[in-house]
Write a protein that holds these residues in place. Structure first.
Motif, PDB file in Angstrom:
ATOM      1  N   UNK A   1      27.127   0.688  26.239  1.00  0.00           N
ATOM      2  CA  UNK A   1      27.449   0.829  24.561  1.00  0.00           C
ATOM      3  C   UNK A   1      26.690  -0.070  23.685  1.00  0.00           C
ATOM      4  N   UNK A   2      25.997  -1.041  24.308  1.00  0.00           N
ATOM      5  CA  UNK A   2      25.216  -2.040  23.429  1.00  0.00           C
ATOM      6  C   UNK A   2      24.165  -1.522  22.751  1.00  0.00           C
ATOM      7  N   UNK A   3      24.116  -1.654  21.636  1.00  0.00           N
ATOM      8  CA  UNK A   3      22.948  -1.170  20.697  1.00  0.00           C
ATOM      9  C   UNK A   3      21.800  -2.381  20.295  1.00  0.00           C
ATOM     10  N   UNK A   4      20.803  -1.781  20.000  1.00  0.00           N
ATOM     11  CA  UNK A   4      19.793  -2.707  19.549  1.00  0.00           C
ATOM     12  C   UNK A   4      18.848  -2.150  18.361  1.00  0.00           C
ATOM     13  N   UNK A   5      18.608  -3.143  17.500  1.00  0.00           N
ATOM     14  CA  UNK A   5      17.869  -2.520  16.352  1.00  0.00           C
ATOM     15  C   UNK A   5      16.175  -2.509  16.899  1.00  0.00           C
ATOM     16  N   UNK A   6      15.547  -1.487  16.113  1.00  0.00           N
ATOM     17  CA  UNK A   6      14.165  -1.181  16.419  1.00  0.00           C
ATOM     18  C   UNK A   6      13.344  -0.805  15.338  1.00  0.00           C
ATOM     19  N   UNK A   7      11.940  -1.087  15.148  1.00  0.00           N
ATOM     20  CA  UNK A   7      11.494  -0.650  13.845  1.00  0.00           C
ATOM     21  C   UNK A   7       9.974  -0.224  14.145  1.00  0.00           C
ATOM     22  N   UNK A   8       9.234   0.683  13.748  1.00  0.00           N
ATOM     23  CA  UNK A   8       7.878   1.019  13.923  1.00  0.00           C
ATOM     24  C   UNK A   8       7.284  -0.007  13.203  1.00  0.00           C
ATOM     25  N   UNK A   9       6.063  -0.274  13.845  1.00  0.00           N
ATOM     26  CA  UNK A   9       4.973  -1.439  13.250  1.00  0.00           C
ATOM     27  C   UNK A   9       4.532  -0.993  11.710  1.00  0.00           C
ATOM     28  N   UNK A  10       4.349   0.307  11.723  1.00  0.00           N
ATOM     29  CA  UNK A  10       3.684   0.857  10.411  1.00  0.00           C
ATOM     30  C   UNK A  10       4.673   0.590   9.322  1.00  0.00           C
ATOM     31  N   UNK A  11       5.975   0.219   9.496  1.00  0.00           N
ATOM     32  CA  UNK A  11       6.730  -0.032   8.324  1.00  0.00           C
ATOM     33  C   UNK A  11       6.941  -1.489   8.109  1.00  0.00           C
ATOM     34  N   UNK A  12       6.689  -2.180   9.170  1.00  0.00           N
ATOM     35  CA  UNK A  12       6.439  -3.666   8.833  1.00  0.00           C
ATOM     36  C   UNK A  12       5.372  -3.977   7.852  1.00  0.00           C
ATOM     37  N   UNK A  13       4.349  -3.207   8.021  1.00  0.00           N
ATOM     38  CA  UNK A  13       2.948  -3.313   7.299  1.00  0.00           C
ATOM     39  C   UNK A  13       3.451  -2.774   5.971  1.00  0.00           C
ATOM     40  N   UNK A  14       4.267  -1.914   5.815  1.00  0.00           N
ATOM     41  CA  UNK A  14       4.488  -1.143   4.345  1.00  0.00           C
ATOM     42  C   UNK A  14       5.400  -2.391   3.666  1.00  0.00           C
ATOM     43  N   UNK A  15       6.242  -3.275   4.410  1.00  0.00           N
ATOM     44  CA  UNK A  15       6.918  -4.211   3.734  1.00  0.00           C
ATOM     45  C   UNK A  15       5.916  -5.226   3.160  1.00  0.00           C
ATOM     46  N   UNK A  16       4.907  -5.553   4.127  1.00  0.00           N
ATOM     47  CA  UNK A  16       3.922  -6.605   3.680  1.00  0.00           C
ATOM     48  C   UNK A  16       3.001  -6.172   2.520  1.00  0.00           C
ATOM     49  N   UNK A  17       2.916  -4.776   2.421  1.00  0.00           N
ATOM     50  CA  UNK A  17       1.921  -4.206   1.210  1.00  0.00           C
ATOM     51  C   UNK A  17       2.693  -4.452  -0.035  1.00  0.00           C
ATOM     52  N   UNK A  18       4.039  -4.024   0.280  1.00  0.00           N
ATOM     53  CA  UNK A  18       5.038  -4.086  -1.105  1.00  0.00           C
ATOM     54  C   UNK A  18       5.050  -5.414  -1.599  1.00  0.00           C
ATOM     55  N   UNK A  19       5.110  -6.553  -0.867  1.00  0.00           N
ATOM     56  CA  UNK A  19       5.143  -7.902  -1.169  1.00  0.00           C
ATOM     57  C   UNK A  19       3.622  -8.319  -1.759  1.00  0.00           C
ATOM     58  N   UNK A  20       2.612  -7.816  -1.074  1.00  0.00           N
ATOM     59  CA  UNK A  20       1.258  -8.145  -1.909  1.00  0.00           C
ATOM     60  C   UNK A  20       1.324  -7.697  -3.122  1.00  0.00           C
ATOM     61  N   UNK A  21       1.522  -6.310  -3.272  1.00  0.00           N
ATOM     62  CA  UNK A  21       1.594  -5.664  -4.637  1.00  0.00           C
ATOM     63  C   UNK A  21       2.548  -6.312  -5.715  1.00  0.00           C
ATOM     64  N   UNK A  22       3.860  -6.726  -5.244  1.00  0.00           N
ATOM     65  CA  UNK A  22       4.854  -7.437  -6.126  1.00  0.00           C
ATOM     66  C   UNK A  22       5.174  -8.649  -5.697  1.00  0.00           C
ATOM     67  N   UNK A  23       4.299  -9.508  -5.874  1.00  0.00           N
ATOM     68  CA  UNK A  23       4.641 -10.931  -5.380  1.00  0.00           C
ATOM     69  C   UNK A  23       5.929 -11.588  -5.796  1.00  0.00           C
ATOM     70  N   UNK A  24       5.970 -11.473  -6.905  1.00  0.00           N
ATOM     71  CA  UNK A  24       7.266 -12.144  -7.677  1.00  0.00           C
ATOM     72  C   UNK A  24       8.465 -11.734  -7.220  1.00  0.00           C
ATOM     73  N   UNK A  25       8.795 -10.245  -6.974  1.00  0.00           N
ATOM     74  CA  UNK A  25       9.822  -9.976  -6.438  1.00  0.00           C
ATOM     75  C   UNK A  25       9.988 -10.280  -4.875  1.00  0.00           C
ATOM     76  N   UNK A  26       9.023 -10.336  -4.099  1.00  0.00           N
ATOM     77  CA  UNK A  26       9.232 -10.776  -2.587  1.00  0.00           C
ATOM     78  C   UNK A  26       9.123 -12.486  -2.541  1.00  0.00           C
ATOM     79  N   UNK A  27       8.627 -13.166  -3.598  1.00  0.00           N
ATOM     80  CA  UNK A  27       8.597 -14.482  -3.363  1.00  0.00           C
ATOM     81  C   UNK A  27       9.850 -15.339  -2.924  1.00  0.00           C
ATOM     82  N   UNK A  28       9.548 -16.131  -1.795  1.00  0.00           N
ATOM     83  CA  UNK A  28      10.533 -17.100  -1.315  1.00  0.00           C
ATOM     84  C   UNK A  28      11.695 -16.020  -0.433  1.00  0.00           C
ATOM     85  N   UNK A  29      11.459 -15.020  -0.252  1.00  0.00           N
ATOM     86  CA  UNK A  29      12.582 -14.013   0.623  1.00  0.00           C
ATOM     87  C   UNK A  29      12.243 -14.032   2.045  1.00  0.00           C
ATOM     88  N   UNK A  30      13.156 -14.111   3.039  1.00  0.00           N
ATOM     89  CA  UNK A  30      12.891 -13.922   4.360  1.00  0.00           C
ATOM     90  C   UNK A  30      13.795 -12.661   4.676  1.00  0.00           C
TER      91      UNK A  30
END
Length: 306
Positions: free
Chosen positions: A187-216
């Motif tokens: 019954x143990x669940x694990x989180x998963x992500x597709x690498x393409x979506x990691x890249x999408x977060x990085x693109x969003x941050x590069x496009x909107x640097x102020x909104x993503x600044x200082x965020x982890x």
């Protein structure tokens, strides 16, 4: 927008290559740092408009050359088992980018890196100490570098790992025997992500640097049990995958790496949970495992049939 130049390290890797393509599609200029400029992935990126740089994380001049004229950098080196080389390599990248005048640094870390000291027994004698120390140390190096903007992305496990090079270590019976053998509680669940979506977060941050600044940001698309993943592969790919739960002792005897269960153990140890409500604040649509399997049905079927 004005054409900003981003240095992508490990640009021929899964996340790096997705990021390079997405940034080029969004009008960014890309410096792609690769070990082999003649690889199929590197040549494809060059054809799309990326500028290739042959480099090595130990070769400071190569990092400096790749950093000239950049506005942002995507920091992504790899663990070197039993050493702190990953931390050193990331520091080399960060220093070269900052010296070249980069304004924005993004580091791809891993979930729980900020909480690694809560893991029972963590310290210099702990088996995974250098791994966690490299990740958390790299996060601190990015934050302390003096960039105008910084963002840390902490992805969970890659769903691709069921069908790539790591599969032979994590799931040795999957490719040839079509059995997903697991020592975790069913019954143990694990989180998963597709690498393409990691890249999408990085693109969003590069496009909107102020909104993503200082965020982890801890990243995941979906959490599932391993039994459910076996069921989804069967249904979506059309190849029968049998789920088999075994004891930890039997798993070890059958050559299944302890890594297979370590992530779940660490998460359970510190009561770690992905904050999915927070992720809804960002404009990235999650990809379900079923959607990933549907999209990649042909390549997965070929992998499981050879």
């Amino acid at each position: 927008m004005s054409q900003k130049t981003i240095l992508i390290t490990s640009a021929n890797g899964n996340v790096g290559s997705h990021l390079a393509r997405q940034l080029l599609d969004q009008g960014f200029s890309v410096h792609a740092l690769v070990r082999n400029t003649g690889s199929e992935v590197a040549l494809d990126l060059e054809k799309r408009g990326a500028k290739l740089f042959k480099g090595d994380f130990e070769d400071i001049p190569s990092l400096q050359r790749a950093s000239q004229g950049i506005w942002g950098v995507f920091v992504n080196s790899h663990p070197v088992q039993g050493t702190l080389d990953e931390l050193k390599h990331n520091q080399n990248i960060i220093n070269a980018a900052k010296e070249a005048g980069a304004k924005f640094g993004i580091y791809m870390s891993v979930v729980m890196a900020d909480r690694k000291d809560e893991i029972t027994g963590m310290g210099p004698g702990y088996p995974a100490y250098t791994y966690w120390e490299s990740k958390s140390g790299s996060e601190k190096a990015l934050q302390d570098a003096g960039f105008d903007y910084w963002t840390i992305l902490r992805p969970s496990g890659f769903i691709d790992n069921f069908f790539g090079p790591l599969s032979a270590i994590l799931w040795p019976a999957l490719r040839k025997e079509h059995r997903l053998v697991s020592p975790l509680e069913p019954n143990a669940t694990e989180p998963h992500i597709v690498p393409e979506n990691i890249a999408k977060y990085a693109v969003a941050a590069f496009k909107d640097s102020s909104t993503y600044n200082g965020k982890a940001i801890d990243l995941s698309d979906e959490e599932l049990t391993r039994e459910k993943i076996a069921e989804l592969i069967t249904n979506e790919v059309g190849i029968q995958i049998t789920y088999e739960h075994v004891s930890r002792e039997e798993a070890a005897a059958r050559g299944i790496s302890p890594i297979n269960s370590m992530w779940s153990d660490w998460g359970k140890d510190i009561n770690y949970q992905i904050d999915y409500e927070r992720l809804k604040q960002f404009p990235i649509k999650p990809t379900t495992v079923a959607e990933y399997l549907q999209k990649n049905k042909d390549s997965i079927s070929e992998y499981l049939s050879t």
